[in-house]
Design a protein around this motif. Sequence first.
Motif, PDB file in Angstrom:
ATOM      1  N   THR A   1       0.829  -1.202   0.000  1.00  0.00           N
ATOM      2  CA  THR A   1       0.000   0.000   0.000  1.00  0.00           C
ATOM      3  C   THR A   1       0.864   1.254   0.000  1.00  0.00           C
ATOM      4  OG1 THR A   1      -1.693  -1.166   1.267  1.00  0.00           O
ATOM      5  CG2 THR A   1      -1.828   1.234   1.218  1.00  0.00           C
ATOM      6  N   ILE A   2       0.523   2.203  -0.856  1.00  0.00           N
ATOM      7  CA  ILE A   2       1.192   3.504  -0.825  1.00  0.00           C
ATOM      8  C   ILE A   2       0.594   4.299   0.328  1.00  0.00           C
ATOM      9  CG2 ILE A   2       1.607   5.659  -2.058  1.00  0.00           C
ATOM     10  CD1 ILE A   2       1.456   4.120  -4.658  1.00  0.00           C
ATOM     11  N   CYS A   3       1.388   4.542   1.343  1.00  0.00           N
ATOM     12  CA  CYS A   3       0.881   5.237   2.525  1.00  0.00           C
ATOM     13  C   CYS A   3       2.022   5.970   3.201  1.00  0.00           C
ATOM     14  CB  CYS A   3       0.221   4.250   3.493  1.00  0.00           C
ATOM     15  SG  CYS A   3       1.347   3.018   4.182  1.00  0.00           S
ATOM     16  N   GLY A   4       1.687   6.705   4.249  1.00  0.00           N
ATOM     17  CA  GLY A   4       2.687   7.485   4.959  1.00  0.00           C
ATOM     18  C   GLY A   4       2.611   8.950   4.564  1.00  0.00           C
ATOM     19  N   THR A   5       3.556   9.724   5.050  1.00  0.00           N
ATOM     20  CA  THR A   5       3.661  11.144   4.725  1.00  0.00           C
ATOM     21  C   THR A   5       4.725  11.299   3.653  1.00  0.00           C
ATOM     22  OG1 THR A   5       3.015  11.736   6.982  1.00  0.00           O
ATOM     23  CG2 THR A   5       4.124  13.436   5.666  1.00  0.00           C
ATOM     24  N   ILE A   6       4.351  11.847   2.518  1.00  0.00           N
ATOM     25  CA  ILE A   6       5.203  11.786   1.332  1.00  0.00           C
ATOM     26  C   ILE A   6       6.597  12.367   1.567  1.00  0.00           C
ATOM     27  CG2 ILE A   6       4.331  13.963   0.385  1.00  0.00           C
ATOM     28  CD1 ILE A   6       4.550  12.611  -2.416  1.00  0.00           C
ATOM     29  N   LEU A   7       6.718  13.381   2.411  1.00  0.00           N
ATOM     30  CA  LEU A   7       8.021  13.995   2.662  1.00  0.00           C
ATOM     31  C   LEU A   7       9.007  13.028   3.310  1.00  0.00           C
ATOM     32  CD1 LEU A   7       6.829  17.466   3.995  1.00  0.00           C
ATOM     33  CD2 LEU A   7       7.776  16.966   1.740  1.00  0.00           C
ATOM     34  N   TYR A   8       8.486  11.970   3.923  1.00  0.00           N
ATOM     35  CA  TYR A   8       9.334  10.994   4.607  1.00  0.00           C
ATOM     36  C   TYR A   8       9.243   9.605   3.969  1.00  0.00           C
ATOM     37  CZ  TYR A   8       9.419  14.439   8.438  1.00  0.00           C
ATOM     38  OH  TYR A   8       9.581  15.575   9.197  1.00  0.00           O
ATOM     39  N   THR A   9       8.579   9.502   2.827  1.00  0.00           N
ATOM     40  CA  THR A   9       8.283   8.198   2.242  1.00  0.00           C
ATOM     41  C   THR A   9       9.436   7.675   1.395  1.00  0.00           C
ATOM     42  OG1 THR A   9       5.913   8.688   2.215  1.00  0.00           O
ATOM     43  CG2 THR A   9       6.668   6.929   0.771  1.00  0.00           C
ATOM     44  N   ALA A  10       9.771   6.408   1.582  1.00  0.00           N
ATOM     45  CA  ALA A  10      10.861   5.777   0.835  1.00  0.00           C
ATOM     46  C   ALA A  10      10.467   5.579  -0.626  1.00  0.00           C
ATOM     47  CB  ALA A  10      11.209   4.429   1.467  1.00  0.00           C
ATOM     48  N   PRO A  11      11.427   5.638  -1.542  1.00  0.00           N
ATOM     49  CA  PRO A  11      11.107   5.535  -2.977  1.00  0.00           C
ATOM     50  C   PRO A  11      10.432   4.229  -3.366  1.00  0.00           C
ATOM     51  CG  PRO A  11      13.493   5.477  -2.598  1.00  0.00           C
ATOM     52  CD  PRO A  11      12.859   5.899  -1.319  1.00  0.00           C
ATOM     53  N   GLU A  12      10.770   3.118  -2.695  1.00  0.00           N
ATOM     54  CA  GLU A  12      10.184   1.836  -3.095  1.00  0.00           C
ATOM     55  C   GLU A  12       8.685   1.752  -2.804  1.00  0.00           C
ATOM     56  OE1 GLU A  12      12.588   0.819   0.753  1.00  0.00           O
ATOM     57  OE2 GLU A  12      12.633   2.285  -0.891  1.00  0.00           O
ATOM     58  N   VAL A  13       8.186   2.624  -1.919  1.00  0.00           N
ATOM     59  CA  VAL A  13       6.752   2.620  -1.622  1.00  0.00           C
ATOM     60  C   VAL A  13       5.946   3.030  -2.853  1.00  0.00           C
ATOM     61  CG1 VAL A  13       4.942   3.684  -0.198  1.00  0.00           C
ATOM     62  CG2 VAL A  13       7.128   3.050   0.829  1.00  0.00           C
ATOM     63  N   PHE A  14       6.532   3.868  -3.704  1.00  0.00           N
ATOM     64  CA  PHE A  14       5.817   4.358  -4.882  1.00  0.00           C
ATOM     65  C   PHE A  14       5.812   3.351  -6.032  1.00  0.00           C
ATOM     66  CE2 PHE A  14       7.624   8.235  -2.847  1.00  0.00           C
ATOM     67  CZ  PHE A  14       6.429   8.778  -2.421  1.00  0.00           C
ATOM     68  N   GLU A  15       6.617   2.312  -5.922  1.00  0.00           N
ATOM     69  CA  GLU A  15       6.673   1.312  -6.979  1.00  0.00           C
ATOM     70  C   GLU A  15       5.526   0.313  -6.822  1.00  0.00           C
ATOM     71  OE1 GLU A  15       8.770   1.800  -9.267  1.00  0.00           O
ATOM     72  OE2 GLU A  15      10.116   3.235  -8.287  1.00  0.00           O
ATOM     73  N   SER A  16       5.165  -0.316  -7.904  1.00  0.00           N
ATOM     74  CA  SER A  16       4.066  -1.296  -7.876  1.00  0.00           C
ATOM     75  C   SER A  16       4.608  -2.669  -7.488  1.00  0.00           C
ATOM     76  CB  SER A  16       3.379  -1.346  -9.241  1.00  0.00           C
ATOM     77  OG  SER A  16       2.846  -0.095  -9.576  1.00  0.00           O
ATOM     78  N   SER A  17       5.134  -2.751  -6.290  1.00  0.00           N
ATOM     79  CA  SER A  17       5.706  -4.010  -5.821  1.00  0.00           C
ATOM     80  C   SER A  17       5.703  -4.016  -4.301  1.00  0.00           C
ATOM     81  CB  SER A  17       7.132  -4.189  -6.351  1.00  0.00           C
ATOM     82  OG  SER A  17       7.955  -3.120  -5.916  1.00  0.00           O
ATOM     83  N   LEU A  18       6.070  -5.143  -3.729  1.00  0.00           N
ATOM     84  CA  LEU A  18       6.119  -5.252  -2.281  1.00  0.00           C
ATOM     85  C   LEU A  18       7.339  -4.516  -1.732  1.00  0.00           C
ATOM     86  CD1 LEU A  18       5.229  -9.042  -1.841  1.00  0.00           C
ATOM     87  CD2 LEU A  18       3.686  -7.071  -1.789  1.00  0.00           C
TER      88      LEU A  18
END
Length: 216
Positions: free
Chosen positions: A149-166
Amino acid sequence: MPEEMKSKAVALKTIVYNTSTVYNSTALDTVNKNEVDIMKKLFYRHVMSLLNHFTANDKYLYLLFFFGLMDGGDLLKRIVDSPDRRLSETDSKFFFLQLVQGVNYLHSNHVAHRDIKAENCFLSNRGISPLLRIGNFGLSSKISDAMSTICGTILYTAPEVFESSLYSQKVDIWSLGCLLYAMLSGKVPFAADQGSGNEKLLEEKIKKSRIHFERI
């Protein structure tokens, strides 16, 4: 308020839902169950402890969470109120050590927080030195669960969260790095001007840009 809470100074987190538009009666007992289930098992100096919780149902569903009172506000307030709106290297190391210990405890207990940021780090000034505790587990997940799931606060979000993968609990480590940068410099490492479409621009910066370290 539960009877055992009446003689204690506590912090209260309240979430309100309009039951007529969001939830049906069979779902009331499962709202935020994930957060409750995770927090009931966490007992550590640098993690907020859930003292009690209950729901109240009328036209609106009220979710009430009781925590021990942290009288020092959050880490963001501490940063903003500091000279030059940033922490000294000594204070940054002091708070960062507590953060790392808290996150290490979470990961050792198979919990990924997924929203580590200054606003979710709470301080107490009652002891000899400030105590930091990590809170707000609404986006947390058990590490054994598949996280995509893409979640969290974007300013602190890791790049892999934005990818379509685990992705793994290592996303919390990225957030820790962003928070350390913010403590030392007074600003987050990646930012974009407010406006339509800029969130996507910020996402691309996080995935592709290099961090610029300013001399302090």
